[in-house]
Design a protein around this motif. Structure first.
Motif, PDB file in Angstrom:
ATOM      1  N   UNK A  45      10.286   0.683 -13.177  1.00  0.00           N
ATOM      2  CA  UNK A  45      10.367   1.253 -11.829  1.00  0.00           C
ATOM      3  C   UNK A  45      10.540   0.164 -10.781  1.00  0.00           C
ATOM      4  N   UNK A  46       9.995  -1.011 -11.069  1.00  0.00           N
ATOM      5  CA  UNK A  46      10.263  -2.213 -10.270  1.00  0.00           C
ATOM      6  C   UNK A  46      10.668  -3.313 -11.232  1.00  0.00           C
ATOM      7  N   UNK A  47      11.379  -4.322 -10.752  1.00  0.00           N
ATOM      8  CA  UNK A  47      11.765  -5.421 -11.652  1.00  0.00           C
ATOM      9  C   UNK A  47      10.535  -6.154 -12.171  1.00  0.00           C
ATOM     10  N   UNK A  48      10.708  -6.797 -13.315  1.00  0.00           N
ATOM     11  CA  UNK A  48       9.657  -7.635 -13.869  1.00  0.00           C
ATOM     12  C   UNK A  48       9.745  -9.011 -13.216  1.00  0.00           C
ATOM     13  N   UNK A  49       8.706  -9.381 -12.474  1.00  0.00           N
ATOM     14  CA  UNK A  49       8.742 -10.598 -11.661  1.00  0.00           C
ATOM     15  C   UNK A  49       8.002 -11.738 -12.348  1.00  0.00           C
ATOM     16  N   UNK A  50       8.499 -12.953 -12.152  1.00  0.00           N
ATOM     17  CA  UNK A  50       7.786 -14.165 -12.559  1.00  0.00           C
ATOM     18  C   UNK A  50       7.285 -14.823 -11.282  1.00  0.00           C
ATOM     19  N   UNK A  51       5.977 -14.736 -11.041  1.00  0.00           N
ATOM     20  CA  UNK A  51       5.398 -15.192  -9.782  1.00  0.00           C
ATOM     21  C   UNK A  51       4.114 -15.954 -10.096  1.00  0.00           C
TER      22      UNK A  51
END
Length: 446
Positions: A61-67
């Motif tokens: 549903x939302x992008x997979x983020x690298x944070x």
């Protein structure tokens, strides 16, 4: 000269501000459903969250983020935030990545300095804001994490330590500051690699030793095919160990106290980092890291009771019968066998240490509740975790709600100064919280 119109406008503006702030005696805010997802900017001691399985978004549903957060030195005069009526003080600093903390029956604090391969003892008198003694109890260990005393009671004879590759125990007499003998290997071999933490606890009757072993990968990438086909795995333990690189992983294992008679206690738990026994019921609980890669708010981490022979879904399903799209169609026979966890946390919180409050210095409503430490997210656009939450129970049963209890470890969207890991109840009833970002332990008292 002030006009009536100006006076009314000013009054309206003030009313708007006050409605946002709320009265000084306002009840804690309860966030439900998607409102409970939030991020660190909405964290505040006393805020209650309730996330249910039906609140979950679809994968992607939302992008997979690298944070990934950047850990910086704790700013001067900065300290964690706690609810009104509580006080937080720096208890110890200069430690090497303190992780799990366990309180010995005599009040000594055993601290796993995991990366340094050692166990440290901190000794403090009841009510003391600092330890008077700090000694290395044992060194040369292999990423030690879990610590347990055996047998239960005021006079344990052994200190058990869960290394990443084994379980060892040291002869122990109450008050020992250094190991009185060489470690005896109890479990010679645990699966290594991947998630490295191993926690340990004993059942109240002292007949079983439970050891948590996390998965090797994120989502069963190294599982391969089961020996003898899918049905042989299901017959052996529809709820049992995985295969390939995940054999005897993503599980809680059970042994005799001497390490014999290994069995699967429960499985499908991706990474039960914190393992604790609920004093009121004798039930094991897990603080669990779920899988990454499905977006900001999936899959929730969780804290849950662990039932013997239960299956919690990993890697084929999550939070009940929600099928993991990476494993679509692989195990339809397991869909109705998945146990739904008790308390769903904000996804990617990285829930680690877990402890039940057994002291008497906090208000009565806290007694028997659990506290869980969130090490903090990396797989989320807006970070979450980096706090300690209170798991609310009613007559020993989780309500599904949890409450922000210790916050304030995040500085801004990219920097943090603390990453909570271990939680212990001190002999005097204070709550102790370790964080391995700056190597400190904090003392919360009422």
């Amino acid at each position: 000269m002030t006009t009536t119109r100006q006076t009314c406008a000013a009054a309206a503006a003030l009313a708007s501000i006050l409605s946002t702030i709320g009265p000084s005696n306002a009840q804690p805010v309860t966030l439900r459903g998607q409102d409970a997802f939030g991020d660190w900017q909405r964290d505040k001691p006393g805020t209650v969250r309730l996330i249910k399985p039906e609140d979950l978004p679809k994968p992607g549903a939302t992008p997979s983020a690298a944070n990934v957060s950047r850990v910086v030195a704790r700013p001067d005069s900065t300290k964690p935030q706690v609810p009104p009526g509580f006080k937080v003080e720096l208890f110890a600093d200069g430690l090497s990545g303190p992780r799990i903390i366990r309180t010995a029956p005599n009040g000594d604090l055993f601290v796993a300095e995991t990366r340094a391969g050692r166990i440290r003892i901190l000794r403090a008198a009841d009510g003391a804001p600092k330890p008077q003694i700090s000694e290395v109890y044992a060194s040369g260990l292999s990423h030690p994490f879990g610590i347990a005393f055996f047998p239960d009671g005021d006079d344990p004879h052994w200190v058990y330590v869960a290394n990443t590759d084994s379980v060892v125990r040291f002869p122990y007499r109450s008050g020992d500051l250094t190991a009185s003998g060489k470690p005896e290997t109890v479990v010679a071999k645990l699966p290594t690699g991947g998630h490295s933490t191993r926690d340990i606890a004993f059942t109240p009757d002292g007949t079983r030793m439970l050891v948590s072993v996390g998965s090797e990968g994120n989502d069963g990438e190294g599982m391969g095919r089961p020996r003898g086909g899918l049905q042989s795995w299901s017959r052996a333990h529809a709820l049992g160990a995985a295969w390939g690189a995940e054999t005897n992983r993503a599980a809680v294992l059970a042994f005799d106290p001497d390490g014999k008679n290994q069995k699967i206690f429960a499985t499908g738990i991706r990474n039960c980092v914190g393992l604790a026994i609920q004093p009121q019921t004798g039930t094991p609980w897990c603080s669990t890291n779920e899988r990454d890669g499905f977006g900001d708010n999936l899959v929730p981490d969780y804290v849950t009771r662990v039932r013997e022979n239960a299956f919690y879904g990993w890697p084929w399903f999550y939070i009940g019968g929600n099928e993991d799209p990476r494993h679509a169609g692989e195990r339809p026979d397991l869909k109705d066998k998945v146990t739904v966890p008790d308390v769903l946390l904000q996804a990617h919180s990285a829930s680690l240490g877990l402890s039940f409050y057994s002291g008497s210095s906090f208000p009565p409503e806290y007694r028997g509740d659990a506290f869980a430490a969130g090490h903090g997210s990396w797989n989320r656009a807006k970070r979450t975790g980096y706090k300690v939450v209170r798991i609310r129970l009613k007559e020993g049963v989780p309500t599904g709600e949890y409450e922000d209890f210790v916050t304030g470890f995040v500085i801004n969207d990219s920097e943090v100064w603390g990453r909570p890991v271990g939680i212990a109840v001190a002999h005097d009833g204070a709550l102790l919280v370790s964080e391995d970002g700056n190597g400190t332990i904090w003392r919360v008292s009422h």
